[in-house]
Design a protein around this motif. Sequence first.
Motif, PDB file in Angstrom:
ATOM      1  N   GLU A  83      46.360  46.613  23.382  1.00 15.89           N
ATOM      2  CA  GLU A  83      47.639  45.905  23.361  1.00 15.89           C
ATOM      3  C   GLU A  83      47.545  44.545  24.052  1.00 15.89           C
ATOM      4  N   LEU A  84      46.707  44.460  25.087  1.00 22.06           N
ATOM      5  CA  LEU A  84      46.539  43.198  25.811  1.00 22.06           C
ATOM      6  C   LEU A  84      45.427  42.324  25.233  1.00 22.06           C
ATOM      7  N   ASN A  85      44.709  42.915  24.264  1.00 23.19           N
ATOM      8  CA  ASN A  85      43.595  42.209  23.626  1.00 23.19           C
ATOM      9  C   ASN A  85      42.509  41.841  24.643  1.00 23.19           C
ATOM     10  N   VAL A  86      42.195  42.817  25.506  1.00 29.28           N
ATOM     11  CA  VAL A  86      41.118  42.645  26.492  1.00 29.28           C
ATOM     12  C   VAL A  86      40.238  43.885  26.426  1.00 29.28           C
ATOM     13  N   SER A  87      39.149  43.867  27.181  1.00 27.97           N
ATOM     14  CA  SER A  87      38.253  45.025  27.200  1.00 27.97           C
ATOM     15  C   SER A  87      38.816  46.133  28.086  1.00 27.97           C
ATOM     16  N   GLN A  88      38.333  47.321  27.807  1.00 29.18           N
ATOM     17  CA  GLN A  88      38.750  48.465  28.633  1.00 29.18           C
ATOM     18  C   GLN A  88      38.300  48.286  30.076  1.00 29.18           C
ATOM     19  N   MET A  89      37.133  47.641  30.274  1.00 28.92           N
ATOM     20  CA  MET A  89      36.624  47.378  31.606  1.00 28.92           C
ATOM     21  C   MET A  89      37.552  46.460  32.385  1.00 28.92           C
ATOM     22  N   THR A  90      38.137  45.484  31.678  1.00 32.34           N
ATOM     23  CA  THR A  90      39.077  44.562  32.329  1.00 32.34           C
ATOM     24  C   THR A  90      40.307  45.312  32.829  1.00 32.34           C
ATOM     25  N   VAL A  91      40.817  46.216  32.005  1.00 30.83           N
ATOM     26  CA  VAL A  91      41.982  47.011  32.393  1.00 30.83           C
ATOM     27  C   VAL A  91      41.651  47.879  33.606  1.00 30.83           C
ATOM     28  N   SER A  92      40.447  48.452  33.585  1.00 32.90           N
ATOM     29  CA  SER A  92      40.021  49.301  34.697  1.00 32.90           C
ATOM     30  C   SER A  92      39.968  48.508  36.000  1.00 32.90           C
ATOM     31  N   ARG A  93      39.413  47.290  35.931  1.00 31.88           N
ATOM     32  CA  ARG A  93      39.326  46.446  37.135  1.00 31.88           C
ATOM     33  C   ARG A  93      40.705  46.050  37.628  1.00 31.88           C
ATOM     34  N   MET A  94      41.602  45.707  36.712  1.00 32.83           N
ATOM     35  CA  MET A  94      42.954  45.313  37.095  1.00 32.83           C
ATOM     36  C   MET A  94      43.708  46.490  37.704  1.00 32.83           C
ATOM     37  N   GLU A  95      43.452  47.663  37.138  1.00 30.75           N
ATOM     38  CA  GLU A  95      44.102  48.873  37.662  1.00 30.75           C
ATOM     39  C   GLU A  95      43.681  49.129  39.105  1.00 30.75           C
ATOM     40  N   LYS A  96      42.392  48.987  39.382  1.00 30.77           N
ATOM     41  CA  LYS A  96      41.890  49.168  40.748  1.00 30.77           C
ATOM     42  C   LYS A  96      42.481  48.122  41.687  1.00 30.77           C
ATOM     43  N   LYS A  97      42.637  46.917  41.180  1.00 39.26           N
ATOM     44  CA  LYS A  97      43.201  45.839  41.981  1.00 39.26           C
ATOM     45  C   LYS A  97      44.663  46.134  42.322  1.00 39.26           C
ATOM     46  N   ILE A  98      45.398  46.666  41.347  1.00 39.37           N
ATOM     47  CA  ILE A  98      46.810  47.013  41.567  1.00 39.37           C
ATOM     48  C   ILE A  98      46.935  48.124  42.604  1.00 39.37           C
ATOM     49  N   ILE A  99      46.095  49.145  42.461  1.00 39.74           N
ATOM     50  CA  ILE A  99      46.122  50.267  43.418  1.00 39.74           C
ATOM     51  C   ILE A  99      45.811  49.782  44.831  1.00 39.74           C
ATOM     52  N   LYS A 100      44.892  48.830  44.921  1.00 33.41           N
ATOM     53  CA  LYS A 100      44.544  48.259  46.218  1.00 33.41           C
ATOM     54  C   LYS A 100      45.747  47.555  46.841  1.00 33.41           C
ATOM     55  N   LYS A 101      46.517  46.857  46.004  1.00 36.06           N
ATOM     56  CA  LYS A 101      47.726  46.179  46.493  1.00 36.06           C
ATOM     57  C   LYS A 101      48.748  47.194  46.988  1.00 36.06           C
ATOM     58  N   PHE A 102      48.892  48.301  46.233  1.00 35.46           N
ATOM     59  CA  PHE A 102      49.835  49.353  46.631  1.00 35.46           C
ATOM     60  C   PHE A 102      49.439  49.947  47.982  1.00 35.46           C
ATOM     61  N   ARG A 103      48.141  50.197  48.151  1.00 37.49           N
ATOM     62  CA  ARG A 103      47.661  50.775  49.404  1.00 37.49           C
ATOM     63  C   ARG A 103      47.889  49.829  50.577  1.00 37.49           C
ATOM     64  N   LYS A 104      47.731  48.541  50.325  1.00 38.88           N
ATOM     65  CA  LYS A 104      47.941  47.543  51.369  1.00 38.88           C
ATOM     66  C   LYS A 104      49.405  47.540  51.808  1.00 38.88           C
ATOM     67  N   GLU A 105      50.303  47.621  50.833  1.00 38.97           N
ATOM     68  CA  GLU A 105      51.724  47.654  51.150  1.00 38.97           C
ATOM     69  C   GLU A 105      52.098  48.938  51.895  1.00 38.97           C
ATOM     70  N   LEU A 106      51.469  50.040  51.493  1.00 34.98           N
ATOM     71  CA  LEU A 106      51.742  51.309  52.150  1.00 34.98           C
ATOM     72  C   LEU A 106      51.277  51.289  53.603  1.00 34.98           C
ATOM     73  N   SER A 107      50.139  50.651  53.864  1.00 35.83           N
ATOM     74  CA  SER A 107      49.628  50.530  55.229  1.00 35.83           C
ATOM     75  C   SER A 107      50.591  49.716  56.092  1.00 35.83           C
ATOM     76  N   LYS A 108      51.145  48.660  55.509  1.00 34.30           N
ATOM     77  CA  LYS A 108      52.126  47.861  56.245  1.00 34.30           C
ATOM     78  C   LYS A 108      53.361  48.669  56.586  1.00 34.30           C
ATOM     79  N   LEU A 109      53.768  49.505  55.633  1.00 33.55           N
ATOM     80  CA  LEU A 109      54.947  50.326  55.813  1.00 33.55           C
ATOM     81  C   LEU A 109      54.739  51.350  56.924  1.00 33.55           C
ATOM     82  N   ASN A 110      53.528  51.900  57.005  1.00 34.31           N
ATOM     83  CA  ASN A 110      53.225  52.927  58.015  1.00 34.31           C
ATOM     84  C   ASN A 110      53.131  52.335  59.415  1.00 34.31           C
ATOM     85  N   GLU A 111      52.871  51.041  59.482  1.00 38.13           N
ATOM     86  CA  GLU A 111      52.756  50.371  60.783  1.00 38.13           C
ATOM     87  C   GLU A 111      54.106  50.075  61.390  1.00 38.13           C
ATOM     88  N   ILE A 112      55.147  50.140  60.575  1.00 39.76           N
ATOM     89  CA  ILE A 112      56.489  49.800  61.067  1.00 39.76           C
ATOM     90  C   ILE A 112      57.018  50.926  61.976  1.00 39.76           C
TER      91      ILE A 112
END
Length: 261
Positions: free
Chosen positions: A232-261
Amino acid sequence: MKENDSALKRDLKSIGTKDLFILFRDDRDLEIRNELIKRHMYITEILAKKYINKGIEYEDIYQVASLGLIYAIERFDVDKGFEFSSFATPTIIGEIKKYFRDKGWSVRVPRRIQELSKKINMAKAKLQQDLQRIPKVSDIALYLNVSEEEVIEAMEASQVYTPKSLDVTYDASGDDKDIQLQDIIGRDDKTFDTIENKDFINMCLKKLNEVEIKIVNDRFFDNKTQIQVAEELNVSQMTVSRMEKKIIKKFRKELSKLNEI
């Protein structure tokens, strides 16, 4: 000598306890050990009964005491001239106390707090006798040379030593029927977790770009495969996989900030 030993083993019940210990010392025969256990189980029973109604089932205490008896038999040195009962008693009691220390608390409490709780109980009895009144927290703290906060912490923790049954009944004033503890105890509301999770996801989505938001929706809400999203995005499956990992990393970073509060 070996022939004599074999003859003795065939009739263990007729052998004196001291000679039986000598035989066991020489060949560590399990049959001899079992006979020694039978002869001294009365010690186990006497000591185990002293710990009835202490928050742990008698059968469990009895099993631990029996194990302590076996340890004592295996470690006993008959040549030192001590009575076995005098040697076995502290060994068995030690095993029982160790079991209470490790298993007797319904909630895992630090060893430091458990030990202080024991000292507080002894201090309360001693101070009540000396002061002729119920000792205050400050009295106990001064006597044990600890802070009042530590005394309060240990006293509160001791409440979990013997948990109350949910079937405990309380008299409901002004009502026709009694109330059970399970009827008034608080429960976790799963709705709160759902709301918190939803708020967290919405907050994170605001920090993603359009492509990242699409990947999150397609992969985790619409259950699409990485290949479908890639097409659907007209990219490789590997690209989607890398972006997915990057998104999860962002979520984890936000969660860590939340736990520090």
